[in-house]
Scaffold this motif. Structure first.
Motif, short mmCIF file in Angstrom:
data_model
loop_
_atom_site.label_atom_id
_atom_site.label_comp_id
_atom_site.label_asym_id
_atom_site.label_seq_id
_atom_site.Cartn_x
_atom_site.Cartn_y
_atom_site.Cartn_z
N GLU A 220 0.83 -1.20 0.00
CA GLU A 220 0.00 0.00 0.00
C GLU A 220 0.86 1.26 0.00
O GLU A 220 2.05 1.23 0.32
CB GLU A 220 -0.89 0.02 1.25
N LYS A 232 -5.79 2.33 -2.69
CA LYS A 232 -6.08 1.13 -1.91
C LYS A 232 -7.49 0.63 -2.18
O LYS A 232 -7.71 -0.56 -2.44
CB LYS A 232 -5.90 1.42 -0.42
N SER A 251 -1.32 -7.54 3.12
CA SER A 251 -1.03 -6.19 2.64
C SER A 251 -0.27 -5.44 3.71
O SER A 251 -0.41 -5.72 4.92
CB SER A 251 -2.32 -5.44 2.29
N ASP A 281 1.42 0.09 -4.99
CA ASP A 281 0.68 1.34 -5.18
C ASP A 281 1.45 2.39 -5.98
O ASP A 281 0.85 3.34 -6.47
CB ASP A 281 0.28 1.93 -3.83
#
Length: 471
Positions: A220, A232, A251, A281
């Protein structure tokens, strides 16, 4: 052979003519003597194009012309424009590949537009980020471009800019319901990303590559940042709603950078084993994931597929050699060039419509091995700037400006809607009059269409060579 237009230069020795031109150009710091020097010397437009006169109509009482049209892909051609100048300061969050390219784009755009430029990093420290902005505007900087650390820094930054009459362009991260309309005239622009489209597209591509079945871990973004929240929720929605046979094993926050992302991947793999896919991300985290996989003695691209987002140059290299599978390229350099242009235009009196003050990018290009070489040739492997700040400027090109990216107006209620309770709900009674009037009049759709119509030099036009940067 290019046919050169005939130039009718007005008689600047006539006081009335000179005064009319100076007023039209809003050149408060320029004398008639300076104007005569310009007229006698001529102004050479970019790349050897003809000398142009902005003021051909002044001697006959007509309006001053401040631009000349060029074909898409041609060098910028501008008339005599004597814009205000000043310092633009770029406060970057962290010195990693993305922001180094963003800084490079901003620096080159400032040079082309005749602006002084400075940049420094806050290292993702909220208080330092605020302090740096305060120092720059107190020192005379009239333009600030930056992306907040987590959104809590936006209000004090706006206050500092407003108190010092410095124009602010903000990117990526925001306090969701604190807008340019709430802040006043000096917060001129917020630029975001439509990640429910951009990142969703990237995520689908890598999950399709494993046949829509298997396992994944997820790195993330920095917890608390609005763009991390939107990314997210987008990733989790794609997994849940479109790929029910892909199991998310774990995660962890990678804090946007390779070092923390490498540690996050190592920790997750130690806990759940190596997955089929590592979803990241941003590209800083994708680079960290590559390092983690290689450090564990496995081969990225063979033993596990890795996806990123943004378009960092090091990750483009990793796509080319097969270690990263895909990224979504919106161009880090654009997030340097476009905010500089917006602040330059504001400094020179351009007033944006309400929808133009908050916009988002929807046109990120999925980059895989089959198109990465083209992307690198246009955007990375060139000394030219891949975007033309003069053509993007409404000061220089008031009628035929080109945003050079797919921009849409932000309807905040729609923009934050996909993220449900994760983004704070709209405060009761919120509705700045400027925003509400534009929304009710259908101006959001109109401005989105206007920008689509002006978007001529497209991101996926890999034949475009960019513009040279002065020495």
């Amino acid at each position: 052979m290019v046919k050169r237009p005939r130039i009718n230069v007005p008689d600047f020795s006539d006081k009335k003519v000179a005064d009319a031109v100076l007023e039209e150009l809003d050149s408060r710091h320029m004398s008639r003597r300076d104007l005569l020097k310009l007229a006698s010397a001529g102004v050479v437009a970019a790349a050897g194009w003809p000398l142009l006169s902005a003021c051909a109509g002044a001697s006959t009482g007509g309006s001053a012309t401040t631009t000349a049209t060029t074909a898409p892909g041609s060098p910028s051609t501008t008339a005599i424009v004597v814009p205000k100048s000043g310092q633009v300061a770029n406060i970057i969050r962290v010195e990693q590949a993305y922001f180094l390219d963003q800084d490079d784009g901003a620096r080159k755009a400032a040079k082309i537009l005749g602006l002084d430029y400075a940049a420094t990093s806050s290292n993702q420290d909220v208080l330092r980020h605020i302090s740096l902005v305060e120092e720059f505007v107190a020192g005379g900087a009239k333009m600030i471009i930056q992306g907040n650390v987590d959104g809590s820094d936006l209000r004090p930054i706006v206050e500092a800019c407003t108190a010092n009459e410095a124009y602010l362009a903000n990117m990526f991260v925001t306090d969701p319901w604190f807008t340019p309309f709430d802040a006043g005239e000096y917060y001129v622009w917020y630029l975001d990303l439509f990640e429910s489209e951009n990142l969703a597209r990237t995520t689908r591509i890598v999950l399709d590559a494993i046949g829509g079945e298997g396992t994944a871990i997820y790195v993330e973004g920095l917890t608390g940042a609005s763009v991390a929240t939107t990314r997210k929720v987008t990733t989790l929605n794609v997994l849940k709603n479109e790929f029910p046979n892909v199991e998310l094993l774990a995660s962890q926050d990678g804090k946007w950078n390779p070092v923390d992302a490498q540690k996050a991947v190592e920790d997750m793999v130690a806990a759940v084993g190596m997955p089929d896919v590592i979803l990241c991300d941003n590209d800083g985290e994708a680079a960290g994931a590559v390092a983690a996989v290689e450090g564990l003695g496995m081969t990225p691209g063979v033993d596990v597929l890795i996806s990123g987002q943004d378009g960092n140059r090091d990750v483009l290299d990793m796509i080319e050699d097969g270690r990263v599978y895909v990224t979504g390229f919106h161009s880090p350099a654009y997030f340097g060039v476009a905010p500089v242009v917006r602040c330059f235009d504001a400094l020179n009196g351009v007033k944006l419509s309400a929808p133009e003050r908050q916009m988002g990018i929807a046109g990120a290009i999925p980059v895989l091995q089959d198109n990465v070489a083209q992307v690198k040739r246009r955007f990375i492997e060139t000394d030219n700037l891949p975007f033309d700040p003069v053509l993007m400027s409404k000061v220089h090109h008031p009628d035929d400006w080109d945003p050079m990216h797919q921009l849409r107006a932000l309807v905040l209620e729609d923009h934050w809607a996909p993220f449900g309770e994760v983004i704070s709900e709209k405060p009761e009674g919120w509705g700045p009059p400027e925003y509400v009037r534009a929304l009710e009049a259908g101006e959001m759709e109109q401005v989105t269409q206007m920008y689509a119509d002006h978007y001529k030099i497209r991101m996926d036009d890999f034949s475009y060579k960019g513009v040279p940067v002065p020495e």
